[in-house]
Enzyme design. Structure first.
Site, mmCIF file in Angstrom:
data_model
loop_
_atom_site.group_PDB
_atom_site.id
_atom_site.type_symbol
_atom_site.label_atom_id
_atom_site.label_comp_id
_atom_site.label_asym_id
_atom_site.label_seq_id
_atom_site.Cartn_x
_atom_site.Cartn_y
_atom_site.Cartn_z
ATOM 1 C CG ASP A 138 24.428 -12.388 -14.347
ATOM 2 O OD1 ASP A 138 24.136 -11.195 -14.190
ATOM 3 O OD2 ASP A 138 24.415 -13.217 -13.418
ATOM 4 C CE LYS A 148 17.845 -7.591 2.703
ATOM 5 N NZ LYS A 148 18.721 -8.711 3.065
ATOM 6 C CB THR A 187 25.568 -6.374 -14.072
ATOM 7 O OG1 THR A 187 25.489 -6.495 -12.651
ATOM 8 C CG2 THR A 187 26.105 -5.011 -14.430
#
Length: 1288
Positions: free
Chosen positions: A413, A710, A832
């Protein structure tokens, strides 16, 4: 009636099973049925809250434990041989003697299992007897009971700091807004507080909840292990349904915080609670070496059968050659003597009993002991200890340590794994205008410089809420200044400032951009446009659109005396000691801070936090908050993610301070000092599909219904309506295009980006939407999808406000670690969820990508184009490999692929081509991937390429990926402990992976592999002596040694040296292994434990056994020594040869090695001398007589030298003529440290292994193979038309 009882029990059992298996459960209160017998209880079919995790009972321990141990085939094999030895016609030893080895092994294992189960019993007993409060209708109050007394349908009261005993549907809390704060550290390791809300409209007896008034029916789904989802609704007497979800469920194991008390209805108890369903214990993984070991055990079985067959056939021919019946063949009681055929059949089984040690019974026990020793050294390595977090490596999988030395692929990750997960606000774009925050960048640069020199980072005070906005050119009042004394602050001061995550000075301190500060000041002073000014809306969105929990730093936290029966998860004396230590360490740092007053009780305590202090609002919704001294209180934020914390602190830096948050309201202080209370109508939570979150509020002044949203740029831009304030003219009409340009620039700088929007709703639109929202909340089937659909309905025609760029800084030594792993032959993949520009820039900063690499950028929207890209790229790679000019060169190819393209590439018809391309790449960077895609990539690569894989991550979204690999490593970062709890190993920094693999992985694998090979050699060399003796005793399964000495040989005389060899041998030092990572390649692929290595050792064992048998045989051939006098030199020579063979293999001698080796010889001599001095033994006084005979010593020396000479010569010739990399590294180890370090430094400089600054993020000037749809001609796609261009 007696015969009805079993039928009644069976019928009741079937009804209970059907009730538990139903998809929906209808639960009612137990209070009307209190005191009635169990068969009249409505919830009787559901289990109680008592738990039992033990595996055995006192009476059935022995049979159950033996049954479990017999799952290991080796135990079945040896028990079968021991039983077979009791058959008179085939026995080779005394039956009782043959039982000793297997009884010792089974007894030791049983004792270990019994101790572990007893500890589980004690833990269960302690947990089941914890106190709790259950409401009693008879007593009209909550009575103290035990956890084991809790039943589904009961009402429980949980006090502050108490652990929740069962899964409770929250009905009432002491908070006026129905909020209960909980800490889920026991479940997922997260210490940040989370809000739970009481089910709305159910508690009708406020403020004091009366459980007897609850007459509703709770309908919930059947138990499952998903900690993040819960489907339920409460059906009232009037048939109205009120939906409830995970936000109203208190899970067993959670701790109530900052809430005086909470009352809940038990929906799941005992083993049906979500925490218990997740408590499956450690997963068992079989290492690669163990799988090879099992194959070699089968080979040993085949070899044993072959030797026994030779013995049986030899016995047959020997009987055939006898002229008559010799006197030593004794017939049975009836005078009958078996014929040659039957006798040879029986002899086959006798030979199996005689040669059984060829299958090493003690090998499995020795392997477990070796792994325990290896883990001890790993866990006590000071280099794997992190001082910042005071944590060391955790080893949770005891049986796969050797796999650490065979890793070929690493899947990592990015956020929180390669980076620090400390989000720093860097830049923003509002209404198409970019604000670079250069002053803040200078502050971060100074911190970088101080941190790189391992000095104290200087802490800059954040702008105070009281700064003036009446500034045009000068610095704002209250802007932080550099103080000389602040430079001497400890670099750990940031961590010590607060126990709250994401609250270090690096994250909380933001210096405002001067230009933006002036713009906000103008907007704040202009009351006529304040209601619609985009700058105010932008910062209101930053402050409101989140789930941050607010507390006041000046609020007193006190611990008051509580009832003695309340359960305490912590020791107050320990807390007091820790508090004093912290106070002493940071007295100078926090002298100006308001100290918290604490009072302690030695019995029990409750803990109160001043959450959401009382605020007084006027009719317009404007309020003011002050502390006891009349000054504005300093707030403390507890965020679930670092992004939210960074944005809230950024808004605070500009004067938009989030003061409080309740389920129904959010309070924000404006720069002018006014406090606005926004009514929260709904919160549309973030999910991985929408990639955004929204908050619907009612503006306190305009009374407008405003939706602030957002999310990721690609998830927001497609939902935009008309640009904000479209009446603006000129360049401001291109707000969307300019903002997108700024967002792309942020991505190339390695910043994480978020876009913010606003939408004003009409009352009619909201009412229609709210009705559908309520139906979705009350649904059971497809509830998540219905809730998502209602969110998508509302998030349309949004108005863009701006975007932010947040920096997630690289961890220390990440570039060096990745470079070393690549040099070790490990291919590194990074998976990612970030956008490609951000991920690529981080890839270059951490040296996953290099400037000279050929980077293949794959991004497409069509599966046909994806297939064409894969075919074309593979053709280009093969063309490069087949070019004569590229002979003996390896192309440095890297692949960058986004999630959408990856989903197409992982489809069944394209999997093989994608894997073939990925195999040619040195590194792969997957962007915008989901957690499911992460685990899918790992599984496909592991299964298709048959390689050893390792995954590493730090968050809950990495759990599936961690569990899919051969080895899963969790990082104990700032996102909780879910990744750690599901991992095999846990570390605190990515840089620790370097030593864990290159040093400990290499050592563990080579030690264990060499020990197993030596174990097989040792047993075969010893057993073969008995086999060769059969040629001179008519293959009658006779022995030339006493039975007890045969057993002692493997059980005591030669058991310790292999274990010591497997734990402490060191072929190369840690310094050389870290300096020359290529040495790690010796363990990859076939590694040390190869098919050829195994059989060479077997042949060597046969050779040594021939020498050890026939040299003494020739010496004593014409003598009159008895059989035991002949066998004693054989046994002695065998011991010396086996131990000296190990001495040749040992690479590093220590005092422990000498003690074990010399001690083994001493134990042999002492035990043999004592045993042979017994009159009852067969070999009475044999060794004593031999030790005064010079021939005995000559035989021992000559035989040992001749037996070991080939192996010694082989080692000398190989190390001189064709030394392996390990041998060359050992020569390097013999140099003095300064010369060795200079040689390694020169070698690394030659390899290009220079260090990289950890925060270096530069635009990569690289060649890129651009395979986006715009650069491809889908109708004509020859490979030579792909061009290289600069990545910009």
């Amino acid at each position: 009636m007696g015969w009805w009882s079993p039928l009644s029990l069976m019928r009741d059992s079937l009804r209970g099973q059907r009730a538990r298996d139903k998809d929906l459960r209808h639960l009612v209160s137990n209070l009307p049925y209190e005191g009635l017998e169990k068969k009249k209880q409505p919830n009787r079919y559901f289990p109680g809250n008592a738990i039992k995790t033990t595996k055995y009972t006192l009476f059935f321990f022995i049979p159950v434990n033996l049954f479990e141990q017999f799952h290991r085939l080796a135990n079945v094999y040896f028990v079968g041989l021991a039983i077979l030895n009791f058959v008179p016609v085939v026995n080779a030893f005394q039956p009782e003697v043959a039982l000793i080895p297997i009884c010792v092994i089974l007894s030791l294992t049983a004792l270990k299992d019994a101790w572990e189960d007893f500890r589980r019993y004690q833990s269960d007993k302690k947990l089941n007897n914890l106190p709790c409060f259950i409401y009693s209708r008879k007593d009209k109050k909550f009575m103290e009971r035990r956890w084991k007394d809790v039943q589904v349908g009961d009402f429980l009261k949980v006090l502050c700091n108490e652990i929740v005993p069962a899964d409770l549907l929250l009905l009432h809390t002491s908070d006026a807004n129905g909020v209960c704060h909980i800490e889920t550290a026991n479940l997922d390791g997260e210490t940040n507080l989370k809000e739970r809300r009481a089910v709305a409209g159910v508690c009708v007896t406020e403020p004091d909840f009366q459980p007897e008034s609850f007459s509703s029916i709770v309908v919930c789904e059947k138990p499952n292990s998903n900690l993040n989802h819960f489907k339920c609704y409460v059906e009232k007497e009037n048939k109205d349904k009120v939906g409830a979800g995970i936000e109203s469920l208190l899970l067993r194991g959670c701790t109530v915080r900052n809430t005086d008390h909470a009352v809940g209805f038990v929906v799941y108890a005992g083993h049906e609670t979500k925490s218990m369903l997740n408590n499956n214990g450690p997963r068992y993984k079989r290492s690669k070496l163990e799988r090879k070991l099992n194959v070699d055990v089968i080979f040993c079985v085949i070899l044993l059968l072959a030797m026994c067959l030779v013995g049986a056939v030899g016995h047959y021919f020997w009987r055939q050659t006898l002229p008559g019946v010799p006197p030593y063949l004794v017939p049975d009681s009836s005078g009958h003597l078996d014929g040659p055929s039957l006798s040879s059949f029986y002899m086959f089984f006798s030979m199996i009993i005689l040669l059984q040690v060829l299958i090493p019974i003690s090998l499995y026990v020795s392997i477990e002991l070796v792994k325990i020793g290896q883990i001890f050294f790993i866990m006590n390595d000071i280099d794997l200890y992190d001082e910042d977090t005071d944590s060391r490596i955790q080893c949770k999988a005891l049986n796969i340590t050797e796999d650490l030395g065979q890793i070929e692929y690493i899947f990592s990750d990015k956020t929180g794994t390669l980076t620090e997960n400390k989000m720093v606000f860097r830049r923003c774009s509002i209404m198409g205008t970019e604000y670079p925050h250069e002053e803040n960048a200078i502050r971060l640069a100074v911190i970088d410089e101080q941190d790189s020199e391992e000095e104290v980072i200087f802490h800059q005070q954040p702008p105070q809420p009281g700064w003036s906005l009446d500034v045009e050119d000068g610095s704002p009042e209250g802007t932080a200044h550099h103080h000389h004394g602040s430079r001497h602050k400890s670099k750990f001061a940031g961590n010590a400032q607060s126990n709250v995550a994401f609250s270090s000075p690096l994250e909380t301190d933001v210096i405002p951009d001067r230009k933006l500060l002036q713009q906000v000041g103008i907007a704040a002073r202009s009351s006529s446009v304040r209601k619609m000014d985009p700058y105010l809306d932008f910062f209101l969105a930053l402050a409101i659109c989140n789930t941050v929990v607010v507390s006041m730093a000046t609020a007193r936290r006190q611990r008051t005396q509580e009832q003695p029966c309340s359960f305490q998860p912590n020791n107050p004396l320990d807390d007091f000691s820790n508090f004093l230590k912290r106070a002493a360490s940071f007295r100078n740092i926090f002298a100006s801070k308001t100290k918290r007053d604490r009072t302690f009780s030695e019995t029990s305590f409750k803990e109160y936090d001043g959450f959401n202090p009382a605020t007084k609002a006027d009719d317009s919704g404007v309020l003011t908050s002050h502390d006891q001294n009349g000054e504005p209180s300093t707030v403390c934020y507890q965020a679930e993610s670092p992004d939210e914390a960074a944005l809230v602190y950024a808004a605070k830096a500009y004067g938009f301070t989030l003061l409080s948050r309740t389920p129904d309201s959010v309070t924000v202080r404006l720069p002018s000092g006014q406090n606005l209370v926004f009514e929260v109508l709904d919160t549309l939570a973030f999910d991985s599909n929408r990639k955004r979150m929204s908050v619907l509020v009612r503006h306190p002044i305009t009374k407008e219904l405003v939706l602030y949203s957002k999310g990721a740029d690609y998830a927001i831009m497609e939902l935009l309506g008309a640009p904000y304030a479209e009446h603006l003219k000129g360049s401001q009409k291109n707000i969307v295009q300019d903002t997108q340009y700024h967002v792309d620039g942020y991505g190339k700088e390695g910043l994480r980006t978020l876009c913010f929007t606003k939408k004003v709703l009409s009352t009619k639109h909201y009412e229609d939407w709210y009705a559908s929202r309520q139906r979705a909340m009350a649904a059971i089937d497809g509830r998540e999808q219905l809730i998502t659909d209602t969110a998508v309905q509302l998030e349309t025609n949004l108005t863009l406000l701006g975007a932010t760029g947040i920096e997630d800084r690289l961890q220390e030594s990440v570039p060096d670690t990745i470079l070393a792993l690549r040099e070790a032959g490990i291919k590194v993949w990074v998976l990612t969820g970030d956008k490609p520009e951000t991920a690529v820039n981080i890839g270059y900063a951490c040296r996953l990508l290099e400037d000279e690499d050929l980077v293949i950028n794959m991004s497409c929207k069509n599966k046909l184009i994806c297939a064409s890209i894969l075919d074309c790229t593979l053709e280009e790679v093969k063309r490069y490999e087949n070019d004569p000019r590229n002979v003996d060169t390896t192309p440095d190819i890297s692949l960058v692929i986004d999630g959408r393209t990856l989903a197409m590439a992982l489809s069944p018809d394209l999997q093989d081509r994608f894997v073939e391309l990925a195999k040619c790449c040195r590194s792969v960077l997957c962007c915008r991937v989901t957690p499911l895609q992460k685990s899918g990539v790992v599984k496909i690569v592991r299964e298709k390429l048959k390689v050893m894989t390792l995954t590493i991550g730090d968050g809950a979204n990495d759990v599936n990926m961690i569990q899919a690999a051969d080895i899963g490593i969790g990082i104990s970062g700032q996102e909780g402990m879910q990744a750690v709890m599901s991992s095999d190993f846990a570390i605190s920094r990515f840089k620790h992976l370097k030593k864990l693999l290159l040093v400990h992985g290499h050592w563990c694998y080579t030690r264990l592999a060499n020990m197993i090979i030596y174990f097989f050699y040792k047993n075969l060399a010893n057993v073969s002596l008995l086999f060769w003796y059969q040629f001179y005793c008519g293959f009658t399964a006779a022995t030339m040694l006493d039975y007890w000495l045969l057993i002692f040989f493997n059980l005591f005389f030669t058991s310790a040296p292999p274990i010591m060899f497997g734990i402490m041998d060191k072929d190369v030092s840690a310094e050389v292994l870290l300096g020359v990572p290529e040495l790690y390649r010796t363990g990859q692929g076939a590694g040390v434990y190869r098919f050829s290595t195994f059989w060479i050792s077997m042949l060597d064992a046969f050779y040594q056994s021939l020498i050890c048998f026939f040299i003494p045989y020739l010496v004593y051939q014409d003598s009159d020594v008895d059989v035991f006098t002949f066998g004693t030199p054989l046994n002695t020579v065998s011991l010396f040869t086996i131990l000296l063979h190990l001495s040749i293999e040992i690479k590093a001698w220590t005092v422990v090695h000498w003690i074990i080796m010399v001690g083994s010889v001493a134990v042999y001599l002492v035990v043999t001398l004592l045993y042979t001095s017994c009159v009852t033994c067969n070999s009475y006084w044999t060794l004593q007589k031999q030790m005064i005979d010079p021939v005995f010593y000559l035989v021992c020396i000559l035989t040992t030298v001749v037996a070991l000479l080939p192996r010694y010569v082989f080692h000398v010739m190989r190390n001189s003529i064709a030394p392996t990399p390990i041998v060359q590294a050992r020569h390097l180890d013999q140099l003095d440290p300064s010369t060795r370090e200079e040689w390694i430094k020169e070698w690394r400089d030659f390899r290009g292994g220079g260090k990289v600054k950890r925060s270096e993020l530069s635009t990569p000037p690289l060649p890129v193979l651009d395979l986006t749809p715009q650069s491809l001609n889908t109708t004509n796609f020859p490979g030579d038309e792909i061009t290289l261009k600069s990545y910009t």
